[in-house]
Design a protein around this motif. Sequence first.
Motif, mmCIF file in Angstrom:
data_model
loop_
_atom_site.group_PDB
_atom_site.id
_atom_site.type_symbol
_atom_site.label_atom_id
_atom_site.label_comp_id
_atom_site.label_asym_id
_atom_site.label_seq_id
_atom_site.Cartn_x
_atom_site.Cartn_y
_atom_site.Cartn_z
ATOM 1 N N ASP A 74 0.860 -1.200 0.000
ATOM 2 C CA ASP A 74 0.000 0.000 0.000
ATOM 3 C C ASP A 74 0.888 1.238 0.000
ATOM 4 O O ASP A 74 2.096 1.151 0.187
ATOM 5 N N PHE A 79 1.383 -2.665 4.411
ATOM 6 C CA PHE A 79 0.813 -3.960 4.038
ATOM 7 C C PHE A 79 1.383 -4.382 2.693
ATOM 8 O O PHE A 79 1.684 -3.535 1.855
ATOM 9 N N PHE A 81 0.594 -7.443 -0.400
ATOM 10 C CA PHE A 81 -0.248 -8.557 -0.842
ATOM 11 C C PHE A 81 0.468 -9.873 -0.565
ATOM 12 O O PHE A 81 1.694 -9.971 -0.755
ATOM 13 N N TYR A 187 -11.146 2.303 -4.798
ATOM 14 C CA TYR A 187 -11.468 1.138 -3.989
ATOM 15 C C TYR A 187 -12.023 1.515 -2.622
ATOM 16 O O TYR A 187 -11.746 2.584 -2.100
ATOM 17 N N PHE A 202 -4.894 -0.088 9.660
ATOM 18 C CA PHE A 202 -5.544 -0.134 8.345
ATOM 19 C C PHE A 202 -6.655 0.914 8.343
ATOM 20 O O PHE A 202 -6.897 1.573 7.340
ATOM 21 N N LEU A 366 -7.367 2.297 -8.547
ATOM 22 C CA LEU A 366 -6.860 1.211 -9.378
ATOM 23 C C LEU A 366 -7.196 1.562 -10.825
ATOM 24 O O LEU A 366 -8.356 1.806 -11.159
ATOM 25 N N LEU A 388 -10.037 -7.989 -12.158
ATOM 26 C CA LEU A 388 -8.767 -8.716 -12.269
ATOM 27 C C LEU A 388 -8.267 -9.073 -10.875
ATOM 28 O O LEU A 388 -8.612 -8.405 -9.894
HETATM 29 C C1 LIG Z 1 -4.382 -4.053 2.441
HETATM 30 O O1 LIG Z 1 -3.170 -4.488 1.850
HETATM 31 C C2 LIG Z 1 -2.773 -3.893 0.690
HETATM 32 C C3 LIG Z 1 -1.610 -4.410 0.123
HETATM 33 C C4 LIG Z 1 -1.144 -3.843 -1.060
HETATM 34 C C5 LIG Z 1 -1.811 -2.780 -1.676
HETATM 35 C C6 LIG Z 1 -2.980 -2.290 -1.102
HETATM 36 C C7 LIG Z 1 -3.724 -1.146 -1.745
HETATM 37 C C8 LIG Z 1 -4.157 -1.568 -3.133
HETATM 38 N N1 LIG Z 1 -3.401 -1.342 -4.109
HETATM 39 N N2 LIG Z 1 -5.385 -2.203 -3.255
HETATM 40 C C9 LIG Z 1 -5.855 -2.605 -4.486
HETATM 41 O O2 LIG Z 1 -5.207 -2.520 -5.524
HETATM 42 C C10 LIG Z 1 -7.255 -3.124 -4.508
HETATM 43 C C11 LIG Z 1 -8.239 -2.573 -3.713
HETATM 44 C C12 LIG Z 1 -9.539 -3.069 -3.815
HETATM 45 C C13 LIG Z 1 -9.826 -4.108 -4.717
HETATM 46 N N3 LIG Z 1 -8.843 -4.663 -5.483
HETATM 47 C C14 LIG Z 1 -7.585 -4.190 -5.379
HETATM 48 O O3 LIG Z 1 -6.596 -4.740 -6.159
HETATM 49 C C15 LIG Z 1 -6.822 -6.073 -6.610
HETATM 50 C C16 LIG Z 1 -6.932 -6.010 -8.130
HETATM 51 C C17 LIG Z 1 -5.597 -5.642 -8.749
HETATM 52 N N4 LIG Z 1 -4.525 -6.531 -8.291
HETATM 53 C C18 LIG Z 1 -4.366 -6.515 -6.832
HETATM 54 C C19 LIG Z 1 -5.657 -6.930 -6.145
HETATM 55 C C20 LIG Z 1 -3.475 -2.837 0.078
#
Ligand SMILES: COc1cccc(CC(=N)NC(=O)c2cccnc2OC2CCNCC2)c1
Length: 389
Positions: A74, A79, A81, A187, A202, A366, A388
């Motif tokens: 993030d 955080f 993924f 989002y 968070f 996004l 996606l």
């Molecule tokens: C809460 O933990 C996180 C860890 C890494 C990044 C983010 C923020 C973020 N970038 N969130 C999203 O991209 C996102 C928020 C809501 C729904 N889908 C999402 O991304 C999906 C689709 C694109 N690939 C990643 C997962 C949050």
Amino acid sequence: KRHAFWETQPVGQFKDRGDTSFPEGPIELPIPISEVKQEPYNLPNLYEWTTCDIDSEETCTEVYNLLTNNYVEDDENMFRFNYSKEFIRWALRPPGYFRNWHIGVRVKASKKLVAFISGVPARIRVRDEVVKMAEVNFLCVHKKLRSKRLAPVMIKEVTRRVHLENMWQAAYTAGVVLPTPATTCQYWHRSLNPKKLIDVQFSRLGARMTMSRTIKLYKLPGTTATPGMRKMELRDVPAVTRLLRNYLSQFVVAPDFDEDDVEHWLLPTENVVDSFLVESPETHEITDFCSFYTLPSTILGNPNYSTLKAAYSFYNVSTRTPLLQLINDMLILAKQKDYDVFNALDVMHNENFLKELKFGPGDGQLHYYLYNYRVRHALKPSELGLVLL
Ligand SMILES: COc1cccc(CC(=N)NC(=O)c2cccnc2OC2CCNCC2)c1
């Protein structure tokens, strides 16, 4: 130089935005496969290409470890993924997948996996054209190898391998603005375990809110409200396919799912994807459908918690049950399964439930991109029917 790479690619360029003289559709035409570069692009000397066979436990673990330690964080780097191995296998092996689109980069000397990018084939409809596309995802370069310009050559290599399969378009998302977003989505998050979300920062305690008031605000019933709501099963694939195809037909961009796609993408897989439907107790007709995928995040640097258990809204269709009730029941089911937060984009009809069901806006956007396909002007998120992973 900003976007030095993307200005060399067949994507809508910022300078052309609004120029209605360009027709909607492919930017470059296909070329004979024999004219596609037959050998891989050159990597810097120390590195070599590798095809990652994710059926192999060992290789799948290497990809999992690379992503777990080096993939998207993030904006505040709190955080990261944490896609699970079973999720990675699910995401990368849809009907018709190509093993050599699972591309890794290793250090020649140590064989250490230091980068990855993937593509999977998909049929995506844009208005009334179904286009065979690659969905490109999981582009990851080890933190220690950033700004060595590895990403552009990895993108060119996956593009080359997609061309060799006679496919000329792709779809991808990013949290950063590149030339040129087809859609930009916001989002949203719905707290399920507000105490933990506040502990790990968070979420923040609202102004003039106490913790106990916050817990009460997000409290959900213990059981769902919709009669006939149950988990999706294999026997439901034909009916869910009909329901989903009809629903998705209203969006400008959406997957053209057939029964094999629905079986792969939407049949429940423990800890990967959950899907539920409403079977009318009277007529046994399948009238509604909802689904979410499981994408935990590693919590960086918190003494009490290591993982955020997050559900991500996937595809939802309501034709009989009110949308608010359908989604609220899905929140209840996610809470029953101990998820901490439920995430959603403002795509499809989601904006009709986000505020009502107490989702709060996230702090980022996004962006969706199409490669070698121009859309006259950016779509509204509500015109997008594609989620996606
Ligand atoms: C809460 O933990 C996180 C860890 C890494 C990044 C983010 C923020 C973020 N970038 N969130 C999203 O991209 C996102 C928020 C809501 C729904 N889908 C999402 O991304 C999906 C689709 C694109 N690939 C990643 C997962 C949050």
